[in-house]
Design a protein around this motif. Structure first.
Motif, short mmCIF file in Angstrom:
data_model
loop_
_atom_site.label_atom_id
_atom_site.label_comp_id
_atom_site.label_asym_id
_atom_site.label_seq_id
_atom_site.Cartn_x
_atom_site.Cartn_y
_atom_site.Cartn_z
N TYR A 106 0.84 -1.20 0.00
CA TYR A 106 0.00 0.00 0.00
C TYR A 106 0.88 1.25 0.00
O TYR A 106 1.84 1.35 0.76
CB TYR A 106 -0.93 -0.02 1.20
CG TYR A 106 -1.95 -1.14 1.11
CD1 TYR A 106 -3.12 -0.97 0.38
CD2 TYR A 106 -1.71 -2.36 1.72
CE1 TYR A 106 -4.04 -2.00 0.27
CE2 TYR A 106 -2.62 -3.40 1.62
CZ TYR A 106 -3.78 -3.22 0.89
OH TYR A 106 -4.69 -4.24 0.76
N HIS A 107 0.52 2.19 -0.88
CA HIS A 107 1.36 3.39 -1.07
C HIS A 107 0.55 4.66 -0.82
O HIS A 107 -0.48 4.88 -1.46
CB HIS A 107 1.92 3.42 -2.50
CG HIS A 107 3.21 4.18 -2.60
ND1 HIS A 107 3.31 5.52 -2.29
CD2 HIS A 107 4.46 3.79 -2.96
CE1 HIS A 107 4.57 5.92 -2.47
NE2 HIS A 107 5.28 4.89 -2.87
N PRO A 108 1.02 5.53 0.10
CA PRO A 108 0.25 6.74 0.43
C PRO A 108 0.28 7.82 -0.65
O PRO A 108 -0.54 8.74 -0.60
CB PRO A 108 0.95 7.24 1.70
CG PRO A 108 2.36 6.75 1.57
CD PRO A 108 2.25 5.42 0.90
N CYS A 109 1.22 7.74 -1.59
CA CYS A 109 1.31 8.78 -2.63
C CYS A 109 0.38 8.52 -3.80
O CYS A 109 0.27 9.37 -4.71
CB CYS A 109 2.75 8.88 -3.14
SG CYS A 109 3.97 9.35 -1.90
N LEU A 110 -0.28 7.38 -3.83
CA LEU A 110 -1.16 7.02 -4.94
C LEU A 110 -2.62 7.16 -4.52
O LEU A 110 -2.96 7.00 -3.33
CB LEU A 110 -0.88 5.58 -5.39
CG LEU A 110 0.53 5.32 -5.93
CD1 LEU A 110 0.72 3.84 -6.25
CD2 LEU A 110 0.81 6.18 -7.17
N PRO A 111 -3.52 7.44 -5.47
CA PRO A 111 -4.95 7.65 -5.14
C PRO A 111 -5.57 6.40 -4.52
O PRO A 111 -5.13 5.27 -4.76
CB PRO A 111 -5.58 7.97 -6.50
CG PRO A 111 -4.46 8.41 -7.37
CD PRO A 111 -3.26 7.66 -6.90
N LEU A 112 -6.60 6.60 -3.72
CA LEU A 112 -7.29 5.51 -3.05
C LEU A 112 -7.74 4.45 -4.05
O LEU A 112 -8.40 4.76 -5.06
CB LEU A 112 -8.51 6.07 -2.30
CG LEU A 112 -9.36 5.04 -1.53
CD1 LEU A 112 -8.54 4.39 -0.42
CD2 LEU A 112 -10.62 5.71 -0.98
N ASN A 113 -7.32 3.22 -3.79
CA ASN A 113 -7.68 2.03 -4.56
C ASN A 113 -7.07 1.98 -5.96
O ASN A 113 -7.35 1.04 -6.71
CB ASN A 113 -9.20 1.87 -4.67
CG ASN A 113 -9.83 1.63 -3.32
OD1 ASN A 113 -9.24 0.99 -2.45
ND2 ASN A 113 -11.04 2.16 -3.12
N HIS A 114 -6.25 2.96 -6.32
CA HIS A 114 -5.51 2.84 -7.59
C HIS A 114 -4.54 1.66 -7.48
O HIS A 114 -3.87 1.47 -6.46
CB HIS A 114 -4.72 4.11 -7.87
CG HIS A 114 -3.72 3.95 -8.99
ND1 HIS A 114 -4.07 3.97 -10.32
CD2 HIS A 114 -2.36 3.75 -8.95
CE1 HIS A 114 -2.99 3.80 -11.05
NE2 HIS A 114 -1.94 3.66 -10.25
N SER A 115 -4.47 0.86 -8.52
CA SER A 115 -3.62 -0.33 -8.50
C SER A 115 -2.70 -0.34 -9.71
O SER A 115 -3.13 -0.03 -10.82
CB SER A 115 -4.48 -1.59 -8.48
OG SER A 115 -3.67 -2.76 -8.50
N GLU A 116 -1.45 -0.69 -9.49
CA GLU A 116 -0.50 -0.83 -10.59
C GLU A 116 0.58 -1.81 -10.20
O GLU A 116 0.80 -2.09 -9.01
CB GLU A 116 0.13 0.51 -10.97
CG GLU A 116 0.98 1.14 -9.88
CD GLU A 116 1.59 2.47 -10.33
OE1 GLU A 116 2.82 2.50 -10.51
OE2 GLU A 116 0.81 3.45 -10.49
N THR A 117 1.28 -2.34 -11.18
CA THR A 117 2.36 -3.29 -10.96
C THR A 117 3.68 -2.64 -11.32
O THR A 117 3.81 -2.03 -12.39
CB THR A 117 2.16 -4.56 -11.79
OG1 THR A 117 0.92 -5.18 -11.43
CG2 THR A 117 3.30 -5.54 -11.55
N ILE A 118 4.65 -2.75 -10.43
CA ILE A 118 5.99 -2.24 -10.72
C ILE A 118 6.97 -3.40 -10.71
O ILE A 118 6.75 -4.42 -10.05
CB ILE A 118 6.43 -1.16 -9.72
CG1 ILE A 118 6.58 -1.74 -8.30
CG2 ILE A 118 5.47 0.02 -9.72
CD1 ILE A 118 7.30 -0.80 -7.35
N THR A 119 8.05 -3.23 -11.45
CA THR A 119 9.10 -4.24 -11.52
C THR A 119 10.37 -3.65 -10.94
O THR A 119 10.78 -2.54 -11.30
CB THR A 119 9.35 -4.67 -12.98
OG1 THR A 119 8.13 -5.21 -13.51
CG2 THR A 119 10.43 -5.74 -13.04
#
Length: 404
Positions: free
Chosen positions: A220-233
């Motif tokens: 969970y990341h505080p800098c991203l919008p609520l419930n926005h989901s993404e995958t990082i490598t």
């Protein structure tokens, strides 16, 4: 002059009047395209041909009788530098060969197609701004503006301190015109440009939870919008020890303060061998003590992220923090209804992260007081800001040029 930046390439075609003591800029033609040369790391020939659209603009706008005496330079910045020497050398070799065989302009010397030193990038931007502001006149010594530039891969700071500096690579002596040389402070922070910072800020959560993370669970990341989901490598190690892992990030929309708590440790403010320091252990004269009353300009992504949201051309560091807070609170649309097309930028899931980084870079990184006024611009007196004009002025002194 071709600016081969990390996020795109740009051509600047300048026309100067040489009838006065200082060259007078009369006209500029500007065009940009994406992606940048660094996007072609596996195909140097394609990288070279990616500049054809820009070169056709140059051919069209320089009178044919001046083609043979109009110098051409391609200056790559931090994006290409990050690819490493072998890859960047292959790309630049192909670029030079293509330009020499396909276009009529002479290349500006042995370093006419090259990766620019970070120190030169910042100093050339400083020349551009102060040239356009008329502050390079010997009669106006001591009034120069400071320049903060935020690109994709690096950020630069250049200013003329009012107090003595210690010796070091940060000290840049610039000979320009008549009178004593300008003694500048400069530093380029590779890896602290916006694109690189965005990546590091997202990876910071991975590092924070690395000992407790389960592959079946998101982070969970505080800098991203609520419930926005993404995958990082992420990639760790080198050579045979290199490992690549994927992580799912889910935004919490926790707000600007929680976002700052994640990103501000990246500045490593506690590392300082020779004080005073800005960040990352780098010596820098205090902007409060050594540059308190003169103009401070912020460029590139500072402009691109504030102006579409209706910010004035002059604002305080605190006002930039307030802008970040409003965007991070998730209620941004009601604040920017009066701004045409603001909704386009507000759709970016990284906007809270990016604005918080801009604020923290000035406030925490460079130690600017909250009430410090900064100025931003894309053009001054109708001319593009950035390092290209300054580099072209320097090229005028070093290369044979057309003088009608």
């Amino acid at each position: 002059m071709i600016d081969a930046g990390s996020s795109g390439s740009r051509v600047h075609v300048y026309r100067f009047n040489f009838c006065k003591k200082e060259p007078q800029l009369e006209d500029e033609v500007f065009h940009m395209l994406k992606p940048g040369l660094s996007s072609y790391k596996d195909d140097p020939a394609a990288a070279a041909h990616s500049l054809d659209e820009l070169m056709q603009i140059a051919v069209k706008n320089v009178p044919s009788e001046f083609h043979h005496c109009t110098p051409l330079a391609v200056k790559a910045t931090a994006g290409l530098r990050l690819l490493g020497k072998d890859i960047s050398d292959r790309i630049l070799s192909k670029v030079r060969s293509h330009l020499e065989t396909s276009y009529p302009f002479p290349i500006a010397g042995d370093d006419g197609v090259a990766i620019m030193d970070g120190s030169d990038e910042g100093v050339y931007a400083w020349i551009t701004v102060n040239y356009l502001l008329g502050k390079l006149d010997p009669a106006k010594r001591g009034t120069s503006a400071a320049v903060f530039d935020l690109g994709g891969a690096s950020t630069q700071v250049v200013f003329e301190p009012s107090k003595e500096m210690i010796q070091g690579e940060h000290k840049y002596t610039l000979n320009y015109g008549e009178g004593d040389p300008f003694v500048l402070y400069q530093h380029s922070y590779l890896g602290f440009g916006l694109n690189e910072a965005r990546k590091h800020i997202k990876e910071a959560i991975v590092d924070l939870w690395k000992d407790q993370w389960s592959s079946s669970s998101p982070l969970y990341h505080p800098c991203l919008p609520l419930n926005h989901s993404e995958t990082i490598t992420t990639t760790k190690g080198q050579g045979n020890d290199e490992t690549t892992m994927e992580f799912q990030l889910v935004g919490t929309g926790a707000g600007a303060a929680q976002c700052r708590a994640v990103l501000e440790p990246l500045f490593r403010k506690d590392e300082c061998q020779t004080s005073p320091c800005a960040f990352n252990g780098v010596y820098q004269p205090s902007l409060t003590d050594a540059f308190s009353q003169r103009d401070l300009f912020v460029f590139s992504f500072f402009y691109d992220l504030t102006q579409p949201l209706g910010m004035p051309k002059e604002f305080s560091v605190a006002e930039l923090g307030s802008l970040a807070q409003r965007v991070c609170d998730g209620q941004a649309e009601q604040y920017f209804r009066h701004v045409p097309d603001a909704s386009i930028l507000l759709q970016k899931p990284d906007l809270c992260l990016e604005l918080t980084y801009l604020y923290s870079l000035l406030k925490t990184g460079y130690d600017l007081p909250s009430d410090r006024i900064v100025r931003t611009a894309q053009k001054i007196k109708g001319m593009e800001t950035g390092w290209c004009l300054g580099a072209s002025i320097a090229m005028i002194d070093a290369q044979p040029i057309c003088k009608a």
